[in-house]
Design a protein around this motif. Structure first.
Motif, PDB file in Angstrom:
ATOM      1  N   ILE A  43       0.821  -1.217   0.000  1.00 57.09           N
ATOM      2  CA  ILE A  43       0.000   0.000   0.000  1.00 57.09           C
ATOM      3  C   ILE A  43       0.857   1.269   0.000  1.00 57.09           C
ATOM      4  O   ILE A  43       0.401   2.322  -0.428  1.00 57.09           O
ATOM      5  CB  ILE A  43      -1.011   0.021   1.182  1.00 57.09           C
ATOM      6  N   LEU A  85       2.417   2.984   4.833  1.00 60.53           N
ATOM      7  CA  LEU A  85       1.508   4.078   4.460  1.00 60.53           C
ATOM      8  C   LEU A  85       0.876   4.626   5.732  1.00 60.53           C
ATOM      9  O   LEU A  85       0.224   3.879   6.474  1.00 60.53           O
ATOM     10  CB  LEU A  85       0.421   3.545   3.515  1.00 60.53           C
ATOM     11  N   ILE A  96      -1.732   7.156   6.938  1.00 62.90           N
ATOM     12  CA  ILE A  96      -2.826   8.106   6.703  1.00 62.90           C
ATOM     13  C   ILE A  96      -3.578   8.369   8.018  1.00 62.90           C
ATOM     14  O   ILE A  96      -3.762   9.499   8.438  1.00 62.90           O
ATOM     15  CB  ILE A  96      -3.837   7.552   5.664  1.00 62.90           C
ATOM     16  N   GLY A 110      -9.988   8.927  10.603  1.00 61.29           N
ATOM     17  CA  GLY A 110      -9.810   7.602   9.993  1.00 61.29           C
ATOM     18  C   GLY A 110     -10.452   7.551   8.629  1.00 61.29           C
ATOM     19  O   GLY A 110      -9.831   7.883   7.618  1.00 61.29           O
ATOM     20  N   TRP A 155      -2.375   2.981  14.030  1.00 64.46           N
ATOM     21  CA  TRP A 155      -2.665   1.698  13.366  1.00 64.46           C
ATOM     22  C   TRP A 155      -1.882   1.559  12.061  1.00 64.46           C
ATOM     23  O   TRP A 155      -2.435   1.108  11.046  1.00 64.46           O
ATOM     24  CB  TRP A 155      -4.162   1.542  13.061  1.00 64.46           C
ATOM     25  N   ILE A 156      -0.635   1.948  12.048  1.00 64.20           N
ATOM     26  CA  ILE A 156       0.129   1.915  10.802  1.00 64.20           C
ATOM     27  C   ILE A 156       0.812   0.550  10.645  1.00 64.20           C
ATOM     28  O   ILE A 156       1.741   0.204  11.392  1.00 64.20           O
ATOM     29  CB  ILE A 156       1.158   3.070  10.763  1.00 64.20           C
ATOM     30  N   VAL A 209     -12.341  -3.356   9.257  1.00 65.80           N
ATOM     31  CA  VAL A 209     -12.018  -1.944   9.516  1.00 65.80           C
ATOM     32  C   VAL A 209     -10.973  -1.396   8.539  1.00 65.80           C
ATOM     33  O   VAL A 209     -11.159  -0.334   7.940  1.00 65.80           O
ATOM     34  CB  VAL A 209     -11.524  -1.774  10.977  1.00 65.80           C
ATOM     35  N   PHE A 210      -9.844  -2.128   8.354  1.00 68.34           N
ATOM     36  CA  PHE A 210      -8.797  -1.504   7.526  1.00 68.34           C
ATOM     37  C   PHE A 210      -9.141  -1.556   6.032  1.00 68.34           C
ATOM     38  O   PHE A 210     -10.043  -2.273   5.619  1.00 68.34           O
ATOM     39  CB  PHE A 210      -7.403  -2.078   7.807  1.00 68.34           C
ATOM     40  N   ALA A 211      -8.421  -0.755   5.272  1.00 72.68           N
ATOM     41  CA  ALA A 211      -8.611  -0.660   3.811  1.00 72.68           C
ATOM     42  C   ALA A 211     -10.031  -0.253   3.434  1.00 72.68           C
ATOM     43  O   ALA A 211     -10.540  -0.633   2.382  1.00 72.68           O
ATOM     44  CB  ALA A 211      -8.243  -1.983   3.141  1.00 72.68           C
ATOM     45  N   SER A 261     -13.549   0.883   5.885  1.00 68.46           N
ATOM     46  CA  SER A 261     -14.401   0.230   6.872  1.00 68.46           C
ATOM     47  C   SER A 261     -15.731  -0.192   6.229  1.00 68.46           C
ATOM     48  O   SER A 261     -16.175   0.391   5.249  1.00 68.46           O
ATOM     49  CB  SER A 261     -14.622   1.215   8.018  1.00 68.46           C
ATOM     50  N   GLU A 275     -19.024  -0.053   6.724  1.00 67.54           N
ATOM     51  CA  GLU A 275     -20.141   0.863   6.421  1.00 67.54           C
ATOM     52  C   GLU A 275     -19.763   1.792   5.270  1.00 67.54           C
ATOM     53  O   GLU A 275     -20.575   2.097   4.392  1.00 67.54           O
ATOM     54  CB  GLU A 275     -20.503   1.707   7.656  1.00 67.54           C
ATOM     55  N   VAL A 276     -18.514   2.230   5.286  1.00 63.92           N
ATOM     56  CA  VAL A 276     -18.056   3.163   4.253  1.00 63.92           C
ATOM     57  C   VAL A 276     -18.032   2.457   2.888  1.00 63.92           C
ATOM     58  O   VAL A 276     -18.390   3.039   1.856  1.00 63.92           O
ATOM     59  CB  VAL A 276     -16.666   3.721   4.635  1.00 63.92           C
TER      60      VAL A 276
HETATM   61  C1  LIG Z   1      -5.216  -3.757  11.773  1.00 63.39           C
HETATM   62  C2  LIG Z   1      -5.307  -2.406  11.167  1.00 63.39           C
HETATM   63  C3  LIG Z   1      -4.336  -2.003  10.266  1.00 63.39           C
HETATM   64  C4  LIG Z   1      -4.372  -0.712   9.731  1.00 63.39           C
HETATM   65  N1  LIG Z   1      -3.370  -0.307   8.896  1.00 63.39           N
HETATM   66  C5  LIG Z   1      -3.331   0.995   8.485  1.00 63.39           C
HETATM   67  C6  LIG Z   1      -2.229   1.493   7.712  1.00 63.39           C
HETATM   68  O1  LIG Z   1      -1.298   0.766   7.363  1.00 63.39           O
HETATM   69  N2  LIG Z   1      -2.231   2.812   7.370  1.00 63.39           N
HETATM   70  C7  LIG Z   1      -3.244   3.662   7.725  1.00 63.39           C
HETATM   71  O2  LIG Z   1      -3.176   4.837   7.388  1.00 63.39           O
HETATM   72  N3  LIG Z   1      -4.303   3.208   8.454  1.00 63.39           N
HETATM   73  C8  LIG Z   1      -4.366   1.908   8.846  1.00 63.39           C
HETATM   74  N4  LIG Z   1      -5.429   1.453   9.599  1.00 63.39           N
HETATM   75  C9  LIG Z   1      -6.482   2.378   9.968  1.00 63.39           C
HETATM   76  C10 LIG Z   1      -7.766   2.144   9.200  1.00 63.39           C
HETATM   77  O3  LIG Z   1      -7.617   2.522   7.864  1.00 63.39           O
HETATM   78  C11 LIG Z   1      -8.869   2.928   9.930  1.00 63.39           C
HETATM   79  O4  LIG Z   1      -9.067   2.284  11.175  1.00 63.39           O
HETATM   80  C12 LIG Z   1     -10.149   2.974   9.126  1.00 63.39           C
HETATM   81  O5  LIG Z   1     -10.003   3.831   8.038  1.00 63.39           O
HETATM   82  C13 LIG Z   1     -11.342   3.451   9.975  1.00 63.39           C
HETATM   83  O6  LIG Z   1     -11.013   4.606  10.664  1.00 63.39           O
HETATM   84  P1  LIG Z   1     -11.322   4.725  12.245  1.00 63.39           P
HETATM   85  O7  LIG Z   1     -10.780   3.522  12.906  1.00 63.39           O
HETATM   86  O8  LIG Z   1     -10.825   6.035  12.682  1.00 63.39           O
HETATM   87  O9  LIG Z   1     -12.875   4.653  12.352  1.00 63.39           O
HETATM   88  P2  LIG Z   1     -13.960   5.885  12.068  1.00 63.39           P
HETATM   89  O10 LIG Z   1     -13.581   6.529  10.814  1.00 63.39           O
HETATM   90  O11 LIG Z   1     -13.945   6.682  13.328  1.00 63.39           O
HETATM   91  O12 LIG Z   1     -15.242   5.058  11.948  1.00 63.39           O
HETATM   92  C14 LIG Z   1     -15.852   4.398  13.062  1.00 63.39           C
HETATM   93  C15 LIG Z   1     -17.029   3.574  12.560  1.00 63.39           C
HETATM   94  O13 LIG Z   1     -17.967   4.424  11.917  1.00 63.39           O
HETATM   95  C16 LIG Z   1     -18.219   3.982  10.601  1.00 63.39           C
HETATM   96  N5  LIG Z   1     -18.403   5.147   9.730  1.00 63.39           N
HETATM   97  C17 LIG Z   1     -17.489   6.082   9.378  1.00 63.39           C
HETATM   98  N6  LIG Z   1     -18.023   6.973   8.539  1.00 63.39           N
HETATM   99  C18 LIG Z   1     -19.312   6.608   8.356  1.00 63.39           C
HETATM  100  C19 LIG Z   1     -20.387   7.131   7.584  1.00 63.39           C
HETATM  101  N7  LIG Z   1     -20.239   8.212   6.823  1.00 63.39           N
HETATM  102  N8  LIG Z   1     -21.573   6.488   7.626  1.00 63.39           N
HETATM  103  C20 LIG Z   1     -21.739   5.385   8.383  1.00 63.39           C
HETATM  104  N9  LIG Z   1     -20.754   4.838   9.133  1.00 63.39           N
HETATM  105  C21 LIG Z   1     -19.553   5.437   9.115  1.00 63.39           C
HETATM  106  C22 LIG Z   1     -17.005   3.169  10.204  1.00 63.39           C
HETATM  107  O14 LIG Z   1     -17.322   2.196   9.233  1.00 63.39           O
HETATM  108  C23 LIG Z   1     -16.627   2.533  11.525  1.00 63.39           C
HETATM  109  O15 LIG Z   1     -17.391   1.373  11.717  1.00 63.39           O
HETATM  110  C24 LIG Z   1      -5.424   0.157  10.086  1.00 63.39           C
HETATM  111  C25 LIG Z   1      -6.425  -0.278  10.963  1.00 63.39           C
HETATM  112  C26 LIG Z   1      -6.378  -1.542  11.498  1.00 63.39           C
HETATM  113  C27 LIG Z   1      -7.456  -1.971  12.444  1.00 63.39           C
END
Ligand SMILES: Cc1cc2nc3c(=O)[nH]c(=O)nc-3n(C[C@H](O)[C@H](O)[C@H](O)COP(=O)(O)OP(=O)(O)OC[C@H]3O[C@@H](n4cnc5c(N)ncnc54)[C@H](O)[C@@H]3O)c2cc1C
Length: 496
Positions: free
Chosen positions: A177, A208, A210, A216, A243-244, A471-473, A475, A477-478
């Protein structure tokens, strides 16, 4: 003996005898391979017997690899599958137990995979031969110029068949990524002569970055800042990332930032432009591994940047282009997560199926109960339909590759846009399939599916890891929302 999951009584009872039959009665197909490190000596000709003994069963692998004709696969695909399967057996399976104990030899396996050509093959298409001293894939199984999306999907699928995201897949996820945006948008010698070759040779690790503690799914709300120095030769970077994946091992952080012209603008939070900057590990960069429920071995990391000085040449593309740069690789990233998630779901099916054949309850095998067979039927239908969908999406991704190679034009943009929503929908769906199969498989295994180590090990791990997949890549709902909004836009364009 004290650590044997099945207790020591059975070991004492049968010590010194040929226990092959008894062993296979209780253990799943890959237990021997996973414990190669305990091997003292082999009887001549017996080394690979365990692997060759059992012919693959229906639904544990995709139909094409079980001999069903398919229009998608050529000889090179079959050859590649065999080579990677054997590589996983020799290199990855023995490492599985180390992953949960956080003793996974990350750097060693990165080097091994680089010399096999797997590191480059999992990162980007077309195969990046121009950055390699000896471009080859698994000893010549596929000529680099013929490498397509189906080849890449096969590699991901086979690596995940090891039954561990951490051991089989975790070591290349950061680069899968993190590297594509650098290849696509990096300008100058630092990227093309130094960074990219060093990552593809396994000497350096990239990730990566972000997500932040406060942002998130909504990438545009990034708060990590990069302020131009007064001579405009450097950025001063401050912020945190959470969570990188692979962050703890990383030498380079492909980082989402808001660029500000001056410290005053940053303080007032005005005119910040979402951008991507590559930050080398150095002064002001601090990483700590996070305690997560699963995906152990991938090095999920919290990263802090405090007054980090970064040359302006390390900006990818232009200031303000961050959203396009970050999202451009999303289809590729999500296809990777889809294939790996589905492969782990198949592992759950396989492990539980073998167990159900052997485990006796109330005088007959578990599998002789219709309730249990129905569980396998429900799992198999999810596995098979989802794989057919994966092949369809892979075919479209490959069509896009061919279009781009031939000059592309407007057709590329249109297909890319339509693909985004299909891939998102499939990503959300596959997560559900993994959750379902790991849950059902764990249930079939009874207490073993709730126990680390032993026969239920892979299922127990997949069940924990499934949480991360949703959740990753992108989530869940999104992902579903993105797919439906595309349909809504099309409907409104045509009908309103
Ligand atoms: C194991 C793991 C590895 C990861 N690796 C990386 C990485 O390498 N690099 C990186 O940058 N990130 C990484 N992440 C982060 C991941 O991309 C984020 O956790 C993800 O984008 C969701 O962001 P958040 O956890 O802040 O949840 P939020 O954005 O706070 O969302 C919380 C919940 O609300 C839901 N939600 C959000 N927006 C809406 C909407 N508009 N309508 C309805 N529901 C909604 C989401 O689906 C989720 O269920 C990783 C996460 C994990 C768990």
């Amino acid at each position: 003996m004290e650590e044997h999951p099945g207790g020591k009584a059975i070991l004492l009872k049968h010590a010194g005898k040929d226990v092959s039959q008894l062993f296979h009665k209780y253990h799943g197909p890959h237990v021997l391979a996973d414990h190669q490190r305990l091997l003292v000596r082999s009887l001549s000709g017996a080394e690979r017997k365990e692997v060759e003994e059992r012919s693959p069963m229906l639904y544990e692998s995709a139909g094409w690899s079980l001999g069903f004709p398919s229009p998608y696969y050529k000889e090179s695909h079959h050859k590649l599958r065999e080579c990677v399967r054997s590589w996983v057996h020799d290199k990855i399976s023995p490492l599985l137990p180390l992953c949960e104990k956080r003793q996974f030899p990350f750097k060693e396996i990165i080097k091994e995979s680089a010399s096999a050509g797997l590191l480059a093959a999992t990162s980007i298409i077309p195969f990046p031969s121009q950055y390699l001293q000896h471009p080859q894939i698994m000893g010549g199984a596929v000529p680099p110029e013929d490498f397509d999306y189906f080849h890449q999907v096969i590699i991901w699928d086979e690596l995940a068949r090891s039954g561990s995201y951490g051991a089989g897949v975790g070591w290349f996820s950061g680069q899968c990524i993190g590297l594509p945006p650098v290849i696509a948008y990096g300008q100058g010698d630092f990227f093309h002569q130094t960074l990219i070759p060093s990552v593809l040779s396994g000497d350096k690790v990239i990730c990566l970055a972000i997500t932040e503690p406060g942002s998130g799914s909504d990438i545009r709300s990034t708060s990590c800042s990069a302020v131009y120095s007064s001579d405009r030769r450097e950025f001063l970077l401050n912020g945190e990332k959470k969570w990188i994946t692979n962050g703890i091992y990383a030498d380079y952080f492909v980082t989402a930032v808001k660029i500000y012209e001056s410290e005053e603008e940053r303080r007032k939070n005005v005119n910040g432009r979402l951008s991507v900057v590559v930050v080398p590990r150095g002064e002001g960069v601090v990483t700590r591994e996070m305690e997560c429920s699963g995906l152990h071995g991938t090095g999920t990391t919290f990263v802090s940047f405090s007054d980090v000085r970064v040359p302006v040449e390390y900006l990818l593309g232009k200031a303000g282009d961050g959203f396009n740069i970050l999202t451009r690789n999303f289809n590729h990233e999500r296809l990777f997560v889809i294939v790996v998630g589905l492969s782990l779901a198949r592992v759950c099916f396989r492990e539980a199926f073998c167990h159900a054949q052997k485990r006796e309850v109330f005088g007959k095998s578990l599998m002789e109960n219709g309730v249990i067979r129905k569980k396998f039927g429900m799992m198999a239908r999810e596995l098979e339909t989802t794989w057919a969908w994966v092949e369809q999406v892979t075919f479209l991704m490959d069509q896009l590759r061919v279009l781009k190679a031939n000059g592309g034009g407007s057709k590329v943009e249109s297909l890319e846009e339509r693909l985004g929503s299909r891939v998102a929908l499939l990503k959300g769906h596959t997560t559900k399939v993994l959750e379902f199969c790991s849950r059902e498989a764990a249930q079939v295994m009874g207490g073993l599916g709730f126990t680390k180590g032993g026969i239920g090990d892979k299922v127990e791990r997949a069940w924990r890891d499934a949480r991360g997949f949703s959740v990753f890549a992108g989530s869940e709902e999104v992902m579903f929302d993105m797919a439906v909004r595309k349909a809504q836009r099309d409907y409104q364009k045509e009908n309103l």
